[in-house]
Design an enzyme around this catalytic site. Structure first.
Site, PDB file in Angstrom:
ATOM      1  N   GLU A 176       0.840  -1.214   0.000  1.00 17.57           N
ATOM      2  CA  GLU A 176       0.000   0.000   0.000  1.00 17.57           C
ATOM      3  C   GLU A 176       0.871   1.259   0.000  1.00 17.57           C
ATOM      4  OE1 GLU A 176       0.528  -2.173   2.281  1.00 17.57           O
ATOM      5  OE2 GLU A 176       0.669  -1.307   4.289  1.00 17.57           O
ATOM      6  N   CYS A 281      16.222  -6.678   0.576  1.00 13.12           N
ATOM      7  CA  CYS A 281      16.272  -7.904   1.381  1.00 13.12           C
ATOM      8  C   CYS A 281      17.625  -8.592   1.232  1.00 13.12           C
ATOM      9  CB  CYS A 281      15.172  -8.858   0.959  1.00 13.12           C
ATOM     10  SG  CYS A 281      15.302  -9.277  -0.769  1.00 13.12           S
TER      11      CYS A 281
END
Ligand code: NAD
Length: 494
Positions: A176, A281
């Site tokens: 979002e 990541c």
């Protein structure tokens, strides 16, 4: 302000809910758009669209599905600049970094275009007398992807290309925080000839995710995000009988042996530690300095940090942008305010920045970090590089292997034997040898071990195709009525 819509049945669809989630420009710190978080009914409508589209898309020939991937690849390539700018405007990463993310995403479309070859099954003629046995791979049905903010184009492409080319239909719930790229990709898939309903996007948060996890018509879930959420998604999805691959967080160690070229190792640590403001990541977040490599390495990293330009993506000289949100920037800065016994060598809170009042934090370096410090134990996910000093190779490997995360790790050395031993020893999914960010190319698969992945199969590449298909084995005979007879014995093959 602009609403960023859902995408259902091939059409941008405004939301109806009361839950408005702001989408910020991290470089200015101001909201620039919003999503209306999908309700359970809206998410259900996206699943229904995907379910209706499934029989037709599944029946499309392999070459037709591959053709859509080829066209999609051309459209993404032709729109690189627009997509990269959109990524930067909502994520904050530099345009060069956003273009790099997209280039790695494109690899996944190219891989998927070759799926007709890779989906071939096996065939055994005359497995028993007059009997042939063969295996085929079939799509699962409606599958869903839930993706993180840090790669708003690449991670959806990790999932959707393989899922679609295998004949599945797809519902994406993007982050979002930077949701616009997903709509652009949806429109490009439509232009590439994907039938309406085969790819859908629901904007939102937990409500949409939980609806997908509980929906009886969703067969599989691919998730990428933080470990706590990954674990809960895996548990809830599998409890509901779904196939789930849930990739989680990371704490990637870069081990530097005393024989390494210190200049190259420092270049690598700075590139991998501060690229994308440490919000990757596969970012290096811990440098493990072995033996007497520590002092020259810290010195070399410190010198390089002084030259990093921090600023907004609109500044072409900027090398590092802001963090994703004010809360996140403040959380990351908190580690510098309270380092415990560790030594803050460079404090990014003091860094000069060409940007305005956005969510900026400069590159930061903390030395002599003890392994029980939150600087070491937490996934910070920002531009804070921790240096842990150890005496031996064995101590370095012990750190890598006892860390709860196991996404990526790298060794820097000139000793081929040590590198080979490290690749054997490391309890970790992806290993670099003098390569700090060992993200596999698209024809291998991506995945960590331990708390960096819940599930069996890695993402994209060959394991992605495996995840999005199930095997059927057919045993076939065309009997000769003249020799046919009743036989109650167990079928024999000899
Ligand atoms: P996040 O876990 O907060 O969010 C990921 C997705 O899950 C988003 O779409 C979000 O809306 C949704 N979500 C968040 N909380 C939820 C909840 N309680 N229930 C259901 N859904 C929820 O992650 P993020 O902050 O967007 O991304 C950063 C994290 O992702 C880092 O931990 C990073 O290491 C990890 N990551 C891992 C990989 C990998 O390949 N292992 C790749 C990229 C990012």
């Amino acid at each position: 302000m602009r609403e960023i819509n859902h995408w259902i049945r091939g059409t941008a669809t405004p939301g109806t809910s009361d839950t408005k989630l702001d989408v910020f420009d991290p470089a200015t710190g101001e909201p620039q758009a919003y999503v209306l978080a999908a309700t359970a009914a809206e998410t259900g409508a996206a699943v229904a669209a995907a379910k209706e589209a499934f029989p037709g898309w599944r029946a499309a020939s392999l070459s037709r599905r591959a053709e859509v991937m080829f066209r999609f690849r051309e459209l993404v390539d032709a729109n690189r600049k627009e997509i990269a700018a959109l990524i930067s405007s909502e994520h904050g990463k530099t345009v060069a970094d956003a273009s790099g993310e997209l280039a790695r995403g494109l690899e996944n479309i190219e891989f998927a275009a070759g799926a007709p070859h890779l989906l071939k099954g096996g065939y055994s003629e005359q497995a028993a007398t007059g009997v042939d046995v063969y295996s085929i791979r079939q799509p699962l049905g409606v599958v869903a992807g839930i993706t993180p903010f840090n790669f708003p184009a690449m991670v959806p492409l990790w999932m959707l290309c393989n899922a679609l080319v295998c004949g599945n239909t797809f519902v994406l719930k993007p982050s979002e925080k930077d949701p616009s790229v997903s709509l652009l990709l949806a429109d490009l898939l439509r232009q590439a000839g994907l039938p309406d309903g085969a790819f859908n996007v629901v904007q939102g948060d937990r409500v949409a995710v939980e609806t997908l996890l509980d929906h009886p018509d969703v067969e599989a879930i691919s998730f990428v995000g933080s470990t706590a959420v990954a674990k809960s998604i895996y548990e809830r999805g599998t409890r509901n009988g779904k196939r789930v691959q849930a990739l989680g967080g990371a704490k990637n160690h870069m081990v530097v042996l005393p024989d390494a070229d210190i200049g190259s190792a420092a270049d690598a640590a700075v590139s991998a530690g501060y690229g994308s403001a440490g919000e990757r990541c596969m970012a290096v977040s811990v440098v493990v300095a072995v033996g007497d490599s520590g002092d020259p390495l810290v010195d070399a990293i410190q010198k390089r940090i002084g030259r990093i330009q921090v600023g907004p993506a609109t500044d072409p000289s900027a090398e590092m942008g802001p963090l994703i949100s004010r809360e996140h920037r403040d959380r990351v800065a908190g580690y510098l305010a309270d380092p415990g016994p560790a030594e803050v060598v460079v404090d990014g809170r003091d860094a000069p920045c060409t940007g305005g009042p956005g969510f900026f934090l400069g590159a930061s370096l903390v030395d002599k970090v003890p392994p029980d410090s939150p600087l070491y134990t937490d996934e910070i996910f920002g531009p804070v590089l921790s240096v842990v000093r150890v005496d031996t190779y064995d101590e370095a490997v012990e750190l890598v292997n006892t860390n709860p995360y196991g996404n990526g790790t790298a060794i820097f050395t000139r000793d081929g034997g040590a590198a080979r031993r490290f690749q054997y020893d490391a309890v970790c999914g992806m290993v670099g040898v003098n390569v700090p960010v060992p993200v596999p190319v698209a024809y291998y698969s991506f995945g960590g071990w331990k708390s960096s992945l819940f599930g069996d199969l890695h993402m994209y590449g060959p394991e992605g195709l495996q995840f999005y298909t199930r095997t059927k084995v057919v045993t076939s005979r065309w009997p000769d009525p003249a020799t046919s007879r009743v036989d109650l014995g167990f079928p024999k093959v000899r």
